[in-house]
Write a protein that holds these residues in place. Structure first.
Motif, PDB file in Angstrom:
ATOM      1  N   ASN A  93       0.851  -1.186   0.000  1.00  0.00           N
ATOM      2  CA  ASN A  93       0.000   0.000   0.000  1.00  0.00           C
ATOM      3  C   ASN A  93       0.891   1.242   0.000  1.00  0.00           C
ATOM      4  O   ASN A  93       2.050   1.180  -0.448  1.00  0.00           O
ATOM      5  N   LYS A  94       0.351   2.349   0.497  1.00  0.00           N
ATOM      6  CA  LYS A  94       1.107   3.603   0.525  1.00  0.00           C
ATOM      7  C   LYS A  94       1.102   4.214   1.932  1.00  0.00           C
ATOM      8  O   LYS A  94       1.043   5.431   2.113  1.00  0.00           O
ATOM      9  N   ILE A  95       1.179   3.355   2.929  1.00  0.00           N
ATOM     10  CA  ILE A  95       1.124   3.782   4.336  1.00  0.00           C
ATOM     11  C   ILE A  95       2.455   4.439   4.710  1.00  0.00           C
ATOM     12  O   ILE A  95       3.538   3.882   4.460  1.00  0.00           O
ATOM     13  N   VAL A  96       2.345   5.610   5.357  1.00  0.00           N
ATOM     14  CA  VAL A  96       3.538   6.374   5.741  1.00  0.00           C
ATOM     15  C   VAL A  96       3.905   6.114   7.199  1.00  0.00           C
ATOM     16  O   VAL A  96       5.090   5.953   7.544  1.00  0.00           O
ATOM     17  N   THR A  97       2.909   6.051   8.058  1.00  0.00           N
ATOM     18  CA  THR A  97       3.173   5.849   9.488  1.00  0.00           C
ATOM     19  C   THR A  97       2.197   4.836  10.056  1.00  0.00           C
ATOM     20  O   THR A  97       1.080   4.664   9.557  1.00  0.00           O
ATOM     21  N   ILE A  98       2.660   4.192  11.113  1.00  0.00           N
ATOM     22  CA  ILE A  98       1.808   3.270  11.869  1.00  0.00           C
ATOM     23  C   ILE A  98       1.348   4.009  13.119  1.00  0.00           C
ATOM     24  O   ILE A  98       2.173   4.431  13.950  1.00  0.00           O
ATOM     25  N   PRO A  99       0.047   4.196  13.304  1.00  0.00           N
ATOM     26  CA  PRO A  99      -0.437   4.967  14.470  1.00  0.00           C
ATOM     27  C   PRO A  99      -0.159   4.226  15.772  1.00  0.00           C
ATOM     28  O   PRO A  99      -0.151   2.995  15.819  1.00  0.00           O
ATOM     29  N   PRO A 100       0.072   4.977  16.846  1.00  0.00           N
ATOM     30  CA  PRO A 100       0.323   4.343  18.166  1.00  0.00           C
ATOM     31  C   PRO A 100      -0.853   3.528  18.654  1.00  0.00           C
ATOM     32  O   PRO A 100      -0.693   2.637  19.514  1.00  0.00           O
ATOM     33  N   SER A 101      -2.040   3.801  18.112  1.00  0.00           N
ATOM     34  CA  SER A 101      -3.232   3.076  18.567  1.00  0.00           C
ATOM     35  C   SER A 101      -3.183   1.595  18.233  1.00  0.00           C
ATOM     36  O   SER A 101      -4.045   0.835  18.685  1.00  0.00           O
ATOM     37  N   ILE A 102      -2.193   1.176  17.491  1.00  0.00           N
ATOM     38  CA  ILE A 102      -2.083  -0.239  17.160  1.00  0.00           C
ATOM     39  C   ILE A 102      -1.838  -1.081  18.406  1.00  0.00           C
ATOM     40  O   ILE A 102      -2.067  -2.291  18.419  1.00  0.00           O
ATOM     41  N   THR A 103      -1.385  -0.425  19.450  1.00  0.00           N
ATOM     42  CA  THR A 103      -1.123  -1.164  20.688  1.00  0.00           C
ATOM     43  C   THR A 103      -2.386  -1.751  21.295  1.00  0.00           C
ATOM     44  O   THR A 103      -2.320  -2.668  22.116  1.00  0.00           O
ATOM     45  N   HIS A 104      -3.570  -1.244  20.887  1.00  0.00           N
ATOM     46  CA  HIS A 104      -4.835  -1.754  21.423  1.00  0.00           C
ATOM     47  C   HIS A 104      -5.254  -3.070  20.782  1.00  0.00           C
ATOM     48  O   HIS A 104      -6.133  -3.755  21.303  1.00  0.00           O
ATOM     49  N   VAL A 105      -4.636  -3.381  19.670  1.00  0.00           N
ATOM     50  CA  VAL A 105      -4.963  -4.658  19.012  1.00  0.00           C
ATOM     51  C   VAL A 105      -4.014  -5.701  19.600  1.00  0.00           C
ATOM     52  O   VAL A 105      -3.031  -6.130  18.983  1.00  0.00           O
ATOM     53  N   LYS A 106      -4.299  -6.104  20.790  1.00  0.00           N
ATOM     54  CA  LYS A 106      -3.348  -6.865  21.570  1.00  0.00           C
ATOM     55  C   LYS A 106      -3.192  -8.306  21.122  1.00  0.00           C
ATOM     56  O   LYS A 106      -2.201  -8.971  21.463  1.00  0.00           O
ATOM     57  N   ASN A 107      -4.140  -8.837  20.388  1.00  0.00           N
ATOM     58  CA  ASN A 107      -4.074 -10.252  20.010  1.00  0.00           C
ATOM     59  C   ASN A 107      -3.338 -10.506  18.691  1.00  0.00           C
ATOM     60  O   ASN A 107      -3.321 -11.636  18.208  1.00  0.00           O
ATOM     61  N   LEU A 108      -2.776  -9.467  18.110  1.00  0.00           N
ATOM     62  CA  LEU A 108      -2.072  -9.638  16.826  1.00  0.00           C
ATOM     63  C   LEU A 108      -0.853 -10.544  17.003  1.00  0.00           C
ATOM     64  O   LEU A 108      -0.042 -10.352  17.910  1.00  0.00           O
ATOM     65  N   GLU A 109      -0.753 -11.486  16.112  1.00  0.00           N
ATOM     66  CA  GLU A 109       0.393 -12.392  16.096  1.00  0.00           C
ATOM     67  C   GLU A 109       1.239 -12.204  14.836  1.00  0.00           C
ATOM     68  O   GLU A 109       2.435 -12.530  14.844  1.00  0.00           O
ATOM     69  N   SER A 110       0.613 -11.719  13.777  1.00  0.00           N
ATOM     70  CA  SER A 110       1.345 -11.484  12.524  1.00  0.00           C
ATOM     71  C   SER A 110       0.981 -10.105  12.010  1.00  0.00           C
ATOM     72  O   SER A 110      -0.210  -9.747  11.935  1.00  0.00           O
ATOM     73  N   LEU A 111       2.015  -9.362  11.658  1.00  0.00           N
ATOM     74  CA  LEU A 111       1.807  -7.992  11.182  1.00  0.00           C
ATOM     75  C   LEU A 111       2.673  -7.783   9.942  1.00  0.00           C
ATOM     76  O   LEU A 111       3.897  -7.949   9.998  1.00  0.00           O
ATOM     77  N   TYR A 112       1.993  -7.439   8.825  1.00  0.00           N
ATOM     78  CA  TYR A 112       2.688  -7.294   7.538  1.00  0.00           C
ATOM     79  C   TYR A 112       2.513  -5.864   7.044  1.00  0.00           C
ATOM     80  O   TYR A 112       1.399  -5.436   6.737  1.00  0.00           O
ATOM     81  N   PHE A 113       3.658  -5.156   6.947  1.00  0.00           N
ATOM     82  CA  PHE A 113       3.659  -3.784   6.422  1.00  0.00           C
ATOM     83  C   PHE A 113       4.695  -3.645   5.296  1.00  0.00           C
ATOM     84  O   PHE A 113       5.189  -2.550   5.054  1.00  0.00           O
ATOM     85  N   SER A 114       5.019  -4.696   4.623  1.00  0.00           N
ATOM     86  CA  SER A 114       6.044  -4.619   3.572  1.00  0.00           C
ATOM     87  C   SER A 114       5.516  -3.822   2.381  1.00  0.00           C
ATOM     88  O   SER A 114       4.305  -3.677   2.171  1.00  0.00           O
ATOM     89  N   ASN A 115       6.471  -3.269   1.629  1.00  0.00           N
ATOM     90  CA  ASN A 115       6.165  -2.524   0.404  1.00  0.00           C
ATOM     91  C   ASN A 115       5.222  -1.354   0.672  1.00  0.00           C
ATOM     92  O   ASN A 115       4.218  -1.165  -0.009  1.00  0.00           O
ATOM     93  N   ASN A 116       5.562  -0.577   1.707  1.00  0.00           N
ATOM     94  CA  ASN A 116       4.861   0.669   1.984  1.00  0.00           C
ATOM     95  C   ASN A 116       5.883   1.805   1.956  1.00  0.00           C
ATOM     96  O   ASN A 116       6.940   1.678   1.314  1.00  0.00           O
ATOM     97  N   LYS A 117       5.576   2.889   2.658  1.00  0.00           N
ATOM     98  CA  LYS A 117       6.470   4.044   2.698  1.00  0.00           C
ATOM     99  C   LYS A 117       6.817   4.435   4.137  1.00  0.00           C
ATOM    100  O   LYS A 117       6.965   5.603   4.468  1.00  0.00           O
ATOM    101  N   LEU A 118       6.993   3.445   4.992  1.00  0.00           N
ATOM    102  CA  LEU A 118       7.344   3.681   6.391  1.00  0.00           C
ATOM    103  C   LEU A 118       8.777   4.173   6.511  1.00  0.00           C
ATOM    104  O   LEU A 118       9.685   3.659   5.845  1.00  0.00           O
ATOM    105  N   GLU A 119       8.969   5.127   7.390  1.00  0.00           N
ATOM    106  CA  GLU A 119      10.311   5.638   7.657  1.00  0.00           C
ATOM    107  C   GLU A 119      10.801   5.255   9.060  1.00  0.00           C
ATOM    108  O   GLU A 119      12.004   5.374   9.341  1.00  0.00           O
TER     109      GLU A 119
END
Length: 914
Positions: A749-775
């Motif tokens: 995708n074209k995601i630039v930042t990951i919001p801090p609110s992701i910490t509320h999704v506590k049950n995540l076991e796999s997280l895929y952010f490849s091929n974006n625009k994260l710095e």
């Protein structure tokens, strides 16, 4: 008269006399008696004096060739055309015979009409004997040459001109010289009336009167008849000669002959007879003669137990007898089979080409109309001239100043012959005309631009033979006038059923059981798989592979699944790629109960077989094709409600909204995959009804934000939004309500930042952010204590936070394709790491603490700035050379014992990578 006077040698006989003399002229100043005297001597020499035919003249055979056609075209000649051709030949012979007679024998003989007879006595002039005339009865004339010898005596009847002029020449005794005895004899036996015309004057008058007194039709009848006949001949066969029709006719006759002689035609009709005969159903015969009794009762129109429930057209297989033995008469050798298949293709192309126009039909009608008009024209003007041909004619040439006479009586020696020939010609042309009228009646009595194979369909099992139109129909009507068997045999090659039978026979002959067994392979799931590609059908031997697990049929438009498929008890997965397969009732029952996975690839939704939506025990359905057509919007998906056990639905199409039909299977659907081809998915409200969906993939749907409908899926465990246009994920906080969500894929995708609110999704076991625009990676990510897989490959990350050490359960870390130059020591506290991909970064050194990752099985370092590898890699007991991705020169920097340890192979299964 001078000998240089122009003459007509063919009309008067002067040509013959001139050839009797050596100098081209008979005599000068001779009388008509001299002309008659010379005639007997010239008759014997006439044949030698006739000139040979000129080289430029054509013969009868050459003229008759205008009426000839190629022998192969005879099948397009109905009886009336053949009859008219023969009549044209007879007319041609009449014309040429009349012309030949006119050129060689035609002449006019004229005598002057004398005034009323008066008694007179003419005295002898120098050089001539005395002449005594008997006025009441006849005139006598005697001529004496210079020697005093009597030359001849000519006797005429009372009238000046008679049909046959009696000429009687007598020669008196040579010693009789007394004038009184001669005069006495003349009075006793008168010989005619004196005209005082010499030979040249007679020739002149004959020519003048030939052109003036004779009717023009008497002179030109042979030539007109010849011209008319040639025109009729040309008109009869013009459609065979005209370029735009000749090519079509030639092609049609060529194909028709091949179809008639093809072994497949005989074998197909024989097969039809065997199928329709009850006797032949009970016994298998070899190459025998056809049975005398052929049942023509049409059983195929009524439903039966063996008729497939979901079958439009095609073969019918018996449910009670799934295996049908083909009689040996239907086995073709490879050459005959290839020729028959080529004929089917030729017939298909010829039909498409010829049915577009009706030029042949129009041309045939036009030439028939021309012949009819020609017949009427000839009959009208020739009937008026029959009586004009007469033997006797009165001639007034207006040459009294040259001959001394004003009126002449003439005879035409060819009059009777020409009249008889003309009557014969009129009789023939009348018969010819009546046949033309019958032809016109036939042309307009029935619509010849339409041809029905109804009779052939009734007599054979090929009920799909289509009706044809335009020129194609007209040509078949013409062939029927020759022999209806031609069209019957030709119809075999118009039938798709016949073509499919041929393909089936050839296919089974080529694809034997042994050959198919060689093409069976094992796929990634270790299942036996057979892939058939671009065949004319499904070989029968396929259904003998009873241990087959997966069957893939691709680009087989005439695929049929017979009852024999029930033998394949292991078959659970079927692929239909552009293959609208038809099934029998028995085969459908088997697939409905045993098939678990079905892949269907199509171009239009209408190509999906109808029986697909009735497979109640189907678990997985993959639909790949256009479902969003304007004319047929998801109509085929209405039947999904029958798939009560469907768990996985994979749709790859160009949808603009999630079809409401999919919600029919929502109660039991656990996985939904929608792959769009770049079409923006706008409406997703129907997703809210899929409360039991555990896995949801919306790939390449041009989404810009995470759809809100997803937050209602309380049982959702895995969400994949790959290849969209998502730029911000502020809505990610809403995932905290999805307690079962363990895998979140927002890659490509074209995601630039990951919001801090992701910490509320506590049950995540796999997280895929490849091929974006994260710095950078926020600290909140590392608060996800259950995280086992983190993929941030191919971004712009330059630093790995030291908080990464908090992820004690992390097993797979992917940072390939970033700008990382230093690896924090806290990374090596993640002792459960199995996969560590650090390739294509700016790393200059690999810390020695790498040896703490004892469970590491895959390490990627290629594409960095390393100059050596630490010897502590040897402490990674599970890492082998196959799992170490690094440049060769770096591998060589390792100690020998480390390299030997890495080269050792142990049977430890790989952990599943990404």
């Amino acid at each position: 008269m001078s000998s240089s006077l122009p003459t007509h040698p063919q009309r008067t006989g002067l040509f013959t006399l001139n050839n009797c003399g050596q100098n081209g002229v008979v005599v000068h100043g001779s009388s008509f008696a001299e002309y008659v005297r010379q005639l007997p001597r010239c008759v014997d020499r006439t044949p030698a004096s006739v000139p040979p035919p000129a080289e430029g003249m054509f013969t009868l055979a050459e003229v008759a060739s205008l009426n000839d056609i190629q022998p192969t075209y005879r099948i397009l000649k109905p009886w009336w055309d053949v009859f008219m051709d023969y009549l044209a030949v007879v007319m041609l012979m009449v014309a040429i015979f009349a012309g030949t007679m006119q050129l060689t024998k035609d002449q006019v003989v004229c005598l002057p009409v004398l005034p009323a007879p008066v008694n007179s006595k003419a005295h002898a002039t120098p050089g001539n004997a005395d002449i005594t005339t008997n006025v009441p009865k006849t005139e006598s004339a005697t001529d004496q040459d210079q020697d005093g010898r009597m030359t001849n005596e000519i006797s005429f009847g009372a009238s000046a001109v008679t049909p046959d002029i009696p000429l009687r020449a007598t020669y008196p005794h040579a010693d009789s010289t007394a004038p009184n005895q001669e005069a006495k004899k003349e009075k006793k036996d008168p010989t005619g009336r004196k005209t005082n015309l010499d030979f040249q004057q007679y020739v002149f008058i004959n020519q003048m009167c030939y052109h003036l007194a004779l009717p023009w039709y008497s002179k030109y009848f042979p030539y007109l008849a010849l011209i008319h006949t040639i025109i009729l001949m040309v008109s009869s066969n013009f459609w065979f000669k005209y370029p735009k029709t000749c090519s079509k006719v030639e092609h049609f006759v060529s194909i028709l002959g091949k179809c008639f002689e093809s072994p497949w035609t005989t074998k197909a009709l024989s097969e039809t007879a065997c199928e329709d005969s009850e006797e032949n159903k009970q016994r298998i015969t070899g190459a025998q003669t056809l049975p005398k009794h052929v049942s023509t009762s049409s059983d195929e129109g009524s439903p039966s137990a063996s008729t497939p429930m979901i079958n439009k057209t095609g073969f019918k297989f018996s449910a009670e007898k799934p295996v049908i033995e083909v009689p040996s008469m239907t086995i073709l050798d490879k050459k005959d089979g290839e020729q028959a298949k080529a004929l089917f293709e030729k017939v298909r192309k010829f039909r498409a080409h010829v049915e577009d126009s009706d030029l042949i039909y129009k041309l045939y009608v036009v030439q028939t109309v021309i012949k009819t008009a020609k017949f009427i024209f000839i009959l009208c003007y020739t009937a008026n001239f029959v009586n004009a041909i007469s033997f006797e004619h009165v001639c007034k040439p207006k040459v009294e100043h040259l001959t001394g006479y004003e009126v002449f009586e003439c005879t035409h020696n060819m009059a009777y012959m020409l009249k008889k020939l003309l009557i014969s010609y009129i009789s023939i042309i009348c018969v010819y005309g009546f046949i033309c009228l019958y032809t016109l009646f036939w042309l307009f009595r029935i619509p010849l631009k339409e041809y029905s194979f109804e009779k052939v369909r009734e007599e054979s099992s090929f009920s799909d033979i289509p009706d044809v139109k335009n020129d194609f129909a007209f040509l078949l009507h013409m062939v029927d006038q020759y022999d209806q068997l031609y069209s019957k045999r030709f119809g075999v090659f118009l039938s798709e059923v016949s073509e499919n039978k041929l393909r089936e026979i050839s296919l089974n002959h080529e694809w034997t059981f042994e050959k198919l067994r060689q093409h069976v392979s094992r796929n990634a799931q270790d299942k036996q798989e057979l892939h058939l590609f671009m065949l004319s059908g499904v070989p029968d031997a396929v259904f003998d592979l009873t241990d087959l697990d997966v069957l893939k049929l691709e680009l087989i438009p005439e695929a049929k699944l017979p009852a024999k498929i029930s033998q394949m008890t292991n078959l659970q997965e079927l692929h239909l790629c552009h293959c609208p397969a038809k099934v029998e009732q028995t085969a459908f029952s088997f697939l409905r109960d045993h098939l678990r996975c079905l892949h269907v690839k199509f171009t239009d939704v209408a190509e999906i077989p109808a029986w697909v939506y009735l497979l109640k025990n189907l678990r997985e359905l993959y639909l790949i094709g256009n479902l969003n057509s304007e004319n047929n919007k998801m109509i085929g998906l209405e039947s999904l409600r029958e798939l009560r056990h469907l768990k996985i639905l994979h749709v790859k199409s160009n949808l603009t909204k999630v079809p409401s039909n999919i919600t029919d299977v929502a109660p039991h659907l656990t996985k939904l995959v929608i792959h769009n081809d770049g079409t923006k998915l706008l409406v997703l409200n129907s997703l809210k009804k899929m409360m039991n969906v555990a896995e949801l993939e919306l790939q390449n749907c041009e989404l810009e934000r995470i759809p809100h409908a997803i937050f209602s899926l309380s049982n959702l465990q895995e969400l994949d939004l790959k290849s969209n246009n998502i730029r911000t994920i502020e809505e990610i906080i809403s995932f905290q309500h999805l307690k079962r969500l363990t895998c979140l894929k927002l890659w490509h995708n074209k995601i630039v930042t990951i919001p801090p609110s992701i910490t509320h999704v506590k049950n995540l076991e796999s997280l895929y952010f490849s091929n974006n625009k994260l710095e950078s990676l926020p600290v909140a990510v590392f608060s996800l204590q259950k995280l086992r897989c983190l993929d941030v490959s191919y971004n712009n990350i330059s630093m790995i936070p030291i908080e990464i050490g908090l992820l004690q359960n992390l097993q797979h870390l992917h940072i390939t394709g970033n700008k990382v130059d230093v690896l924090p020591k806290q990374l090596f506290k993640c002792v459960k790491l199995r996969t560590l991909n650090l390739g294509q970064n700016c790393i200059t050194s690999l810390p020695e603490k790498i040896g703490q990752l004892s469970q590491l099985t895959q390490l990627e370092l290629k594409g960095n700035c390393l100059d050596r590898l630490p010897a502590q890699l040897g402490q990674c007991r599970l890492l082998k050379k196959s799992g170490l991705v690094v440049e060769d020169h770096l591998f060589d920097t390792l100690p020998l014992e480390v390299k030997e340890a890495l080269n050792q192979d142990i049977n430890i299964p790989f952990a599943n990578g990404i």
